[in-house]
Design an enzyme around this catalytic site. Structure first.
Site, short mmCIF file in Angstrom:
data_model
loop_
_atom_site.label_atom_id
_atom_site.label_comp_id
_atom_site.label_asym_id
_atom_site.label_seq_id
_atom_site.Cartn_x
_atom_site.Cartn_y
_atom_site.Cartn_z
N VAL A 123 -2.22 2.02 7.03
CA VAL A 123 -3.32 1.70 6.11
C VAL A 123 -4.65 1.90 6.83
CG1 VAL A 123 -4.34 -0.03 4.58
CG2 VAL A 123 -1.87 -0.03 4.97
N MET A 124 -5.53 2.63 6.17
CA MET A 124 -6.86 2.87 6.75
C MET A 124 -7.84 2.96 5.58
SD MET A 124 -7.99 6.21 8.97
CE MET A 124 -9.73 6.59 9.22
N ALA A 125 -9.00 2.33 5.73
CA ALA A 125 -10.03 2.45 4.69
C ALA A 125 -10.63 3.85 4.81
CB ALA A 125 -11.11 1.38 4.90
N HIS A 158 0.83 -1.21 0.00
CA HIS A 158 0.00 0.00 0.00
C HIS A 158 0.86 1.25 0.00
CE1 HIS A 158 -2.88 -3.04 1.03
NE2 HIS A 158 -3.85 -2.17 0.74
N SER A 204 -6.59 3.10 -5.45
CA SER A 204 -5.99 3.88 -4.37
C SER A 204 -6.20 5.37 -4.62
CB SER A 204 -4.49 3.56 -4.26
OG SER A 204 -3.90 4.38 -3.28
N1 GUN Z 1 -6.78 3.27 2.23
C1 GUN Z 1 -7.43 3.18 1.08
N2 GUN Z 1 -6.61 3.13 0.07
C2 GUN Z 1 -5.37 3.20 0.61
C3 GUN Z 1 -4.09 3.21 0.05
O1 GUN Z 1 -3.90 3.13 -1.16
N3 GUN Z 1 -3.05 3.33 0.92
C4 GUN Z 1 -3.22 3.40 2.26
N4 GUN Z 1 -2.15 3.54 3.03
N5 GUN Z 1 -4.42 3.37 2.82
C5 GUN Z 1 -5.46 3.28 1.97
#
Ligand code: GUN
Length: 167
Positions: free
Chosen positions: A120-122, A67, A84
């Site tokens: 990482v976080m939604a 990510h 993303s």
């Molecule tokens: N949350 C949703 N998409 C991403 C991403 O691409 N990277 C990170 N770090 N968190 C996310």
């Protein structure tokens, strides 16, 4: 030539679901035979999540590390995956003030230093202020909790990506 085990349907499944877990099409590949013929999003999400949960620690770590940082240079440079980029834009991370952008860079660096993987976080349904608050808060966690939290957020991201495909 595809390998004998790569049936047309397995190839289609990987083409369709390969991006559900960021840069980790191995999840779709490993679950292709279970996903064949399914169209219920929650069932598909559960099967893919089980595959990740049963993967080795190394694979899970590689998945987290696949990510990009939030509000990072890659975003500014426009080199993120489409998923993303959409997620970060929907949370307004492409419109950070100079001050917010700097805060994200400081937190990204601190987080990497402490945990060895990205935060990482939604973020799809969160504001910049909420993300920054969660970021500060999670920096206080220990490594094990944060590893589990990152995987759980990755499953949330995957579910949202699957639901968006059905829209
Ligand atoms: N949350 C949703 N998409 C991403 C991403 O691409 N990277 C990170 N770090 N968190 C996310």
């Amino acid at each position: 030539m595809p390998a004998p085990s790569e049936t047309a349907s397995a190839i289609e499944i990987v083409a369709r679901f390969g991006g559900i877990y960021e840069h980790s099409s191995w999840v779709a590949k490993q679950t292709a035979s279970q996903l064949a013929g399914l169209d219920d999003i929650e069932t598909i999400a559960n099967i893919m999540a089980d595959c990740v949960d049963n993967a080795s620690n190394e694979r899970q770590l590689a998945l987290i590390r696949a990510h990009p940082d939030l509000a990072c240079k890659a975003q500014v440079a426009g080199v993120l995956t489409e998923n993303s980029s959409d997620e970060q834009s929907s949370a307004g991370l492409d419109h950070c003030s100079a001050d917010e952008y700097e805060k994200f860079q400081i937190l990204n660096n601190k987080y990497h230093e402490k945990f060895g993987f990205p935060f990482v976080m939604a973020v799809r349904h969160s504001s910049r202020a909420e993300i920054l608050a969660a970021f500060e808060n999670r920096l206080g966690n220990d490594h094990e909790i944060e590893f589990e939290t990152a995987l759980s957020e990755i499953h949330n991201i995957a579910r949202l990506r699957l639901r968006a495909m059905g829209d």
